[in-house]
Design a protein around this motif. Structure first.
Motif, PDB file in Angstrom:
ATOM      1  N   GLU A   1       0.814  -1.216   0.000  1.00  0.00           N
ATOM      2  CA  GLU A   1       0.000   0.000   0.000  1.00  0.00           C
ATOM      3  C   GLU A   1       0.845   1.263   0.000  1.00  0.00           C
ATOM      4  O   GLU A   1       0.545   2.236  -0.691  1.00  0.00           O
ATOM      5  N   TYR A   2       1.935   1.260   0.752  1.00  0.00           N
ATOM      6  CA  TYR A   2       2.762   2.465   0.811  1.00  0.00           C
ATOM      7  C   TYR A   2       3.478   2.708  -0.513  1.00  0.00           C
ATOM      8  O   TYR A   2       3.767   3.864  -0.870  1.00  0.00           O
ATOM      9  N   VAL A   3       3.751   1.653  -1.269  1.00  0.00           N
ATOM     10  CA  VAL A   3       4.340   1.825  -2.595  1.00  0.00           C
ATOM     11  C   VAL A   3       3.307   2.398  -3.556  1.00  0.00           C
ATOM     12  O   VAL A   3       3.603   3.311  -4.346  1.00  0.00           O
ATOM     13  N   LYS A   4       2.089   1.872  -3.498  1.00  0.00           N
ATOM     14  CA  LYS A   4       1.021   2.406  -4.357  1.00  0.00           C
ATOM     15  C   LYS A   4       0.732   3.867  -4.019  1.00  0.00           C
ATOM     16  O   LYS A   4       0.487   4.688  -4.919  1.00  0.00           O
ATOM     17  N   PHE A   5       0.743   4.199  -2.734  1.00  0.00           N
ATOM     18  CA  PHE A   5       0.496   5.582  -2.322  1.00  0.00           C
ATOM     19  C   PHE A   5       1.589   6.504  -2.847  1.00  0.00           C
ATOM     20  O   PHE A   5       1.319   7.629  -3.290  1.00  0.00           O
ATOM     21  N   SER A   6       2.828   6.035  -2.828  1.00  0.00           N
ATOM     22  CA  SER A   6       3.938   6.831  -3.357  1.00  0.00           C
ATOM     23  C   SER A   6       3.773   7.071  -4.853  1.00  0.00           C
ATOM     24  O   SER A   6       4.084   8.147  -5.359  1.00  0.00           O
ATOM     25  N   GLY A  64       3.049  10.747  -7.371  1.00  0.00           N
ATOM     26  CA  GLY A  64       3.901  11.126  -8.485  1.00  0.00           C
ATOM     27  C   GLY A  64       5.382  10.961  -8.221  1.00  0.00           C
ATOM     28  O   GLY A  64       6.217  11.507  -8.961  1.00  0.00           O
ATOM     29  N   ILE A  65       5.735  10.210  -7.192  1.00  0.00           N
ATOM     30  CA  ILE A  65       7.149   9.971  -6.899  1.00  0.00           C
ATOM     31  C   ILE A  65       7.717   9.022  -7.946  1.00  0.00           C
ATOM     32  O   ILE A  65       7.085   8.044  -8.342  1.00  0.00           O
ATOM     33  N   GLY A  66       8.923   9.294  -8.407  1.00  0.00           N
ATOM     34  CA  GLY A  66       9.545   8.486  -9.444  1.00  0.00           C
ATOM     35  C   GLY A  66       9.845   7.061  -8.997  1.00  0.00           C
ATOM     36  O   GLY A  66      10.017   6.786  -7.802  1.00  0.00           O
ATOM     37  N   SER A  67       9.927   6.179  -9.979  1.00  0.00           N
ATOM     38  CA  SER A  67      10.143   4.762  -9.685  1.00  0.00           C
ATOM     39  C   SER A  67      11.487   4.530  -9.002  1.00  0.00           C
ATOM     40  O   SER A  67      11.586   3.737  -8.058  1.00  0.00           O
ATOM     41  N   LEU A  68      12.528   5.213  -9.478  1.00  0.00           N
ATOM     42  CA  LEU A  68      13.845   5.011  -8.884  1.00  0.00           C
ATOM     43  C   LEU A  68      13.865   5.425  -7.413  1.00  0.00           C
ATOM     44  O   LEU A  68      14.481   4.751  -6.580  1.00  0.00           O
ATOM     45  N   TRP A 122      14.510   2.953  -4.235  1.00  0.00           N
ATOM     46  CA  TRP A 122      15.604   3.228  -3.301  1.00  0.00           C
ATOM     47  C   TRP A 122      15.106   3.448  -1.869  1.00  0.00           C
ATOM     48  O   TRP A 122      15.742   2.998  -0.907  1.00  0.00           O
ATOM     49  N   LYS A 123      13.975   4.099  -1.733  1.00  0.00           N
ATOM     50  CA  LYS A 123      13.501   4.480  -0.400  1.00  0.00           C
ATOM     51  C   LYS A 123      12.680   3.387   0.268  1.00  0.00           C
ATOM     52  O   LYS A 123      12.758   3.202   1.496  1.00  0.00           O
ATOM     53  N   HIS A 124      11.876   2.667  -0.499  1.00  0.00           N
ATOM     54  CA  HIS A 124      10.918   1.739   0.101  1.00  0.00           C
ATOM     55  C   HIS A 124      11.247   0.259  -0.105  1.00  0.00           C
ATOM     56  O   HIS A 124      10.886  -0.563   0.741  1.00  0.00           O
TER      57      HIS A 124
END
Length: 297
Positions: A166-171, A175-179, A183-185
């Protein structure tokens, strides 16, 4: 920090880490640590017993056994470590791309991995040696070709477990970039899998390289390598068993240290593994070491 603290409380893990670190440092600083030139021949000292100048005695050409053990760390351990880093790097990049983006790209990359994994590792290594000739560099090349697809498969599976969180989908909706998302999640949660898988493969590759050198397919004379030293000591294994025991015990000690540290690392990174899980893990490490030893033999 709690995970590191639990790892530091394990005395066997600390001892294993000390052995691994000491071995790596001895290989790096071999020219300053080794008491003698490992390739210097003294026929008058052929099969000489241990002395203050030659603490582990001399081999069939009068060369210093201790110095050859220390210099043997370079191909046996440091060479394998460099190849492992390359294999993990390639496998990690492909695993992240396939596991995160999925779709046709994932299918294409995984079919390539399937093709590479369809070749038995030993058969591929012998094929490369047959085409390119014997030598350390050719075996290390075979290791890269064998291992990257295996790492890619394992890391892809781990990435896919978190790619739909869910936190990846929310990111993504922000509009946060894939890279940046990767890297962050995703990287932080997959690092334990990469660390445990890499350390487990490390000991296996050390044994395999020693096995190939023992058969005369790896490091060539006059250079020192643990497996080749075992091969050279075969003819005097009953009259001078210490020449066989020195590289044999060194190999067993280092590989066992890697196994035990991998076990402790996995327990520290996975809180679900309690004391019973730790015992099962170590039992599995012993079984794996015995299996790998029989394969090399």
């Amino acid at each position: 920090m709690k995970r590191i603290g639990s790892l530091l409380q394990d005395r066997l893990a600390l001892l294993s880490l000390f052995i691994i670190t000491s071995t790596l440092l001895a290989g790096i600083f071999a020219p300053w640590i080794a008491p003698n030139d490992p390739e210097e021949v003294h026929m008058e000292l052929r099969f000489a017993s241990a002395s203050w100048e030659y603490l582990l005695g001399n081999d069939h050409l009068g060369r210093c056994v201790l110095s050859r053990l220390i210099y043997g760390i370079r191909p046996s351990v440091l060479g394998v470590l460099a190849v492992l880093a390359i294999s993990v790097g390639i496998g990690t990049a492909i695993g992240f791309i396939a596991g995160y983006f999925k779709g046709k790209l994932d299918a294409l990359l995984m079919r390539i991995c399937d093709i590479m994994l369809s070749f038995p590792g030993y058969v591929m290594t012998l094929g490369i040696i047959g085409i390119l000739g014997v030598g350390l560099q050719h075996i290390l090349l075979a290791f890269v070709l064998m291992k990257w697809s295996w790492f890619a498969r394992i890391i892809r599976t781990s990435v896919m477990q978190y790619a739909d969180a869910e936190y990846v989908k929310f990111s993504k909706t922000l509009g946060i970039g894939s890279l940046r998302i990767i890297w962050k999640h995703i990287v932080p949660v997959t690092v334990p899998v990469i660390a445990v898988t890499s350390s487990s493969a490390f000991s296996s590759m050390v044994l395999q390289l020693s096995g190939y050198s023992f058969l005369g397919l790896g490091v060539q004379a006059p250079h020192a390598e643990w497996g080749m030293m075992l091969n050279e000591a075969r003819e005097v294994m009953f009259s001078r068993p210490e020449l066989l025991l020195a590289p044999g015990i060194t190999t067993i000690l280092f590989v066992s240290a890697v196994h035990f540290f991998t076990d402790a690392l996995q327990v520290a990174l996975d809180p679900k593994l309690g004391s019973s899980g730790r015992k099962k893990q170590r039992k599995g490490r012993f079984q794996t070491a015995n299996l790998q030893g029989s394969e090399v033999a």
